[in-house]
Write a protein that holds these residues in place. Structure first.
Motif, PDB file in Angstrom:
ATOM      1  N   GLY A  32       0.808  -1.213   0.000  1.00  0.00           N
ATOM      2  CA  GLY A  32       0.000   0.000   0.000  1.00  0.00           C
ATOM      3  C   GLY A  32       0.840   1.261   0.000  1.00  0.00           C
ATOM      4  O   GLY A  32       2.047   1.244  -0.233  1.00  0.00           O
ATOM      5  N   CYS A  33       0.196   2.383   0.290  1.00  0.00           N
ATOM      6  CA  CYS A  33       0.885   3.675   0.332  1.00  0.00           C
ATOM      7  C   CYS A  33       0.018   4.662   1.111  1.00  0.00           C
ATOM      8  O   CYS A  33      -1.165   4.404   1.366  1.00  0.00           O
ATOM      9  CB  CYS A  33       1.158   4.208  -1.075  1.00  0.00           C
ATOM     10  SG  CYS A  33      -0.337   4.512  -2.041  1.00  0.00           S
ATOM     11  N   LYS A  34       0.607   5.783   1.465  1.00  0.00           N
ATOM     12  CA  LYS A  34      -0.104   6.764   2.286  1.00  0.00           C
ATOM     13  C   LYS A  34      -1.301   7.372   1.562  1.00  0.00           C
ATOM     14  O   LYS A  34      -2.257   7.828   2.204  1.00  0.00           O
ATOM     15  CB  LYS A  34       0.852   7.855   2.761  1.00  0.00           C
ATOM     16  CG  LYS A  34       1.415   8.767   1.713  1.00  0.00           C
ATOM     17  CD  LYS A  34       2.351   9.797   2.348  1.00  0.00           C
ATOM     18  CE  LYS A  34       2.857  10.835   1.349  1.00  0.00           C
ATOM     19  NZ  LYS A  34       3.663  10.223   0.270  1.00  0.00           N
ATOM     20  N   GLU A  35      -1.272   7.363   0.223  1.00  0.00           N
ATOM     21  CA  GLU A  35      -2.379   7.944  -0.534  1.00  0.00           C
ATOM     22  C   GLU A  35      -3.685   7.169  -0.347  1.00  0.00           C
ATOM     23  O   GLU A  35      -4.767   7.703  -0.613  1.00  0.00           O
ATOM     24  CB  GLU A  35      -2.015   8.022  -2.013  1.00  0.00           C
ATOM     25  CG  GLU A  35      -1.033   9.126  -2.363  1.00  0.00           C
ATOM     26  CD  GLU A  35       0.403   8.835  -1.939  1.00  0.00           C
ATOM     27  OE1 GLU A  35       1.215   9.774  -1.836  1.00  0.00           O
ATOM     28  OE2 GLU A  35       0.718   7.630  -1.702  1.00  0.00           O
ATOM     29  N   GLU A  36      -3.588   5.909   0.107  1.00  0.00           N
ATOM     30  CA  GLU A  36      -4.800   5.134   0.371  1.00  0.00           C
ATOM     31  C   GLU A  36      -5.681   5.784   1.433  1.00  0.00           C
ATOM     32  O   GLU A  36      -6.883   5.507   1.504  1.00  0.00           O
ATOM     33  CB  GLU A  36      -4.438   3.730   0.843  1.00  0.00           C
ATOM     34  CG  GLU A  36      -3.848   2.832  -0.225  1.00  0.00           C
ATOM     35  CD  GLU A  36      -3.515   1.451   0.328  1.00  0.00           C
ATOM     36  OE1 GLU A  36      -3.896   1.168   1.481  1.00  0.00           O
ATOM     37  OE2 GLU A  36      -2.860   0.680  -0.384  1.00  0.00           O
ATOM     38  N   ALA A  37      -5.088   6.626   2.244  1.00  0.00           N
ATOM     39  CA  ALA A  37      -5.837   7.252   3.330  1.00  0.00           C
ATOM     40  C   ALA A  37      -6.911   8.203   2.824  1.00  0.00           C
ATOM     41  O   ALA A  37      -7.815   8.576   3.583  1.00  0.00           O
ATOM     42  CB  ALA A  37      -4.878   8.005   4.259  1.00  0.00           C
ATOM     43  N   ALA A  38      -6.854   8.603   1.556  1.00  0.00           N
ATOM     44  CA  ALA A  38      -7.793   9.601   1.034  1.00  0.00           C
ATOM     45  C   ALA A  38      -9.243   9.139   1.150  1.00  0.00           C
ATOM     46  O   ALA A  38     -10.127   9.922   1.526  1.00  0.00           O
ATOM     47  CB  ALA A  38      -7.444   9.931  -0.417  1.00  0.00           C
ATOM     48  N   ASP A  39      -9.507   7.858   0.835  1.00  0.00           N
ATOM     49  CA  ASP A  39     -10.886   7.369   0.906  1.00  0.00           C
ATOM     50  C   ASP A  39     -11.400   7.365   2.338  1.00  0.00           C
ATOM     51  O   ASP A  39     -12.560   7.720   2.598  1.00  0.00           O
ATOM     52  CB  ASP A  39     -10.974   5.954   0.322  1.00  0.00           C
ATOM     53  CG  ASP A  39     -10.840   5.938  -1.190  1.00  0.00           C
ATOM     54  OD1 ASP A  39     -11.067   6.992  -1.816  1.00  0.00           O
ATOM     55  OD2 ASP A  39     -10.490   4.883  -1.747  1.00  0.00           O
ATOM     56  N   PHE A  40     -10.547   6.958   3.283  1.00  0.00           N
ATOM     57  CA  PHE A  40     -10.965   6.982   4.682  1.00  0.00           C
ATOM     58  C   PHE A  40     -11.161   8.421   5.155  1.00  0.00           C
ATOM     59  O   PHE A  40     -12.102   8.720   5.896  1.00  0.00           O
ATOM     60  CB  PHE A  40      -9.930   6.281   5.552  1.00  0.00           C
ATOM     61  CG  PHE A  40     -10.271   6.286   7.011  1.00  0.00           C
ATOM     62  CD1 PHE A  40     -11.317   5.517   7.499  1.00  0.00           C
ATOM     63  CD2 PHE A  40      -9.553   7.064   7.915  1.00  0.00           C
ATOM     64  CE1 PHE A  40     -11.650   5.521   8.856  1.00  0.00           C
ATOM     65  CE2 PHE A  40      -9.872   7.072   9.257  1.00  0.00           C
ATOM     66  CZ  PHE A  40     -10.927   6.304   9.730  1.00  0.00           C
ATOM     67  N   ALA A  41     -10.292   9.313   4.708  1.00  0.00           N
ATOM     68  CA  ALA A  41     -10.405  10.726   5.099  1.00  0.00           C
ATOM     69  C   ALA A  41     -11.718  11.332   4.625  1.00  0.00           C
ATOM     70  O   ALA A  41     -12.287  12.202   5.296  1.00  0.00           O
ATOM     71  CB  ALA A  41      -9.223  11.516   4.544  1.00  0.00           C
ATOM     72  N   ALA A  42     -12.206  10.872   3.476  1.00  0.00           N
ATOM     73  CA  ALA A  42     -13.471  11.393   2.960  1.00  0.00           C
ATOM     74  C   ALA A  42     -14.623  11.104   3.921  1.00  0.00           C
ATOM     75  O   ALA A  42     -15.616  11.837   3.961  1.00  0.00           O
ATOM     76  CB  ALA A  42     -13.760  10.786   1.592  1.00  0.00           C
ATOM     77  N   LEU A  43     -14.497  10.044   4.722  1.00  0.00           N
ATOM     78  CA  LEU A  43     -15.498   9.740   5.749  1.00  0.00           C
ATOM     79  C   LEU A  43     -15.205  10.455   7.061  1.00  0.00           C
ATOM     80  O   LEU A  43     -16.101  11.002   7.706  1.00  0.00           O
ATOM     81  CB  LEU A  43     -15.533   8.235   6.004  1.00  0.00           C
ATOM     82  CG  LEU A  43     -16.112   7.323   4.921  1.00  0.00           C
ATOM     83  CD1 LEU A  43     -15.888   5.865   5.302  1.00  0.00           C
ATOM     84  CD2 LEU A  43     -17.600   7.595   4.730  1.00  0.00           C
ATOM     85  N   ALA A  44     -13.934  10.440   7.466  1.00  0.00           N
ATOM     86  CA  ALA A  44     -13.569  10.920   8.803  1.00  0.00           C
ATOM     87  C   ALA A  44     -13.529  12.437   8.917  1.00  0.00           C
ATOM     88  O   ALA A  44     -13.932  12.999   9.947  1.00  0.00           O
ATOM     89  CB  ALA A  44     -12.213  10.328   9.196  1.00  0.00           C
TER      90      ALA A  44
END
Length: 231
Positions: A32-44
């Motif tokens: 993976g990579c840190k950019e994966e966090a974008a989808d979770f951030a869209a919720l949080a």
């Protein structure tokens, strides 16, 4: 989505969301990579959180930087990242995946967080290594003698890694935790996740028909619904 690139505890990191007093640390899994966090951030982030993510060694922008992906490098990095977060936010939570969960358990077992979300978490690394040794037909005595052995399924078995795992058991976890486990997970058996959940009083959701990596549209929909209910 507001995104800020910054240096956090010596690591290049991505910070999602407008200023807030709460932050999720996002730790990706292998591949993976840190950019994966974008989808979770869209919720949080719309719920009053920021999300801070950094690449693990040998991943994302860190490929070729010379730092190997092993627990004696990854865990101290995560502890430093948590120290950075606790110095800047009043509340810190954890969202992690697969191998990132095991590194997080090593790094944070004596540093309780507000809460944690584990997706397909590796919870018993010694058992996983022993399973991979069985798949490769490698005995413990051979691994000790040779030190490292490459396998046909792309993993390198390591005697120092196995010794580290045995010397650093996860004996404490006080962070309130919710786990999403896939019914067809070939890396994390049901009895392993059940035992961990009982021992540390975690909430466990079993996703029927799902696999270790949530990647198809159907699997991602299940993941997003669980995250939506858990954040």
């Amino acid at each position: 989505m507001e995104l800020t690139e910054l240096e956090a505890a010596g690591l290049n990191a991505s910070l999602y969301g407008p200023p807030a007093d709460r932050v999720w640390l996002y730790v990706h899994g292998k591949g993976g990579c840190k950019e994966e966090a974008a989808d979770f951030a869209a919720l949080a982030c719309p719920r009053g959180w920021q999300v801070l993510a950094a690449d693990l060694p040998e991943h994302g922008a860190r490929r070729g930087d010379g730092v190997p992906l092993d627990p004696w490098h990854a865990a101290p990095e995560l502890r430093a990242l948590l120290g950075y977060a606790k110095g800047r936010w009043q509340h810190t939570a954890l969202r992690c995946t697969s191998l990132g969960a095991w590194f997080s358990l090593l790094a944070f077992q004596d540093r309780p967080l507000d809460r944690a979300l584990f997706v397909s978490p590796v919870l018993d690394m010694e058992r996983l290594i022993q399973e991979m040794m069985s798949w490769a037909g490698v005995t413990e005595s051979r691994l000790e003698a040779e030190g490292e052995i490459s396998t046909e399924f792309g993993e390198t078995l390591s005697w120092p890694y196995l010794q580290y795992v045995r010397a650093h058991p996860v004996s404490r976890w006080e962070t309130p935790t919710r786990i999403l486990w896939a019914q067809k997970d070939h890396l994390v058996p049901r009895d392993t996740v059940d035992r961990f959940a009982r021992r540390f009083r975690c909430s466990l959701t079993a996703a029927e028909g799902m696999e270790h990596w949530f990647h198809t549209p159907e699997q991602l929909a299940v993941l997003r619904q669980w995250e939506d209910e858990s954040t």
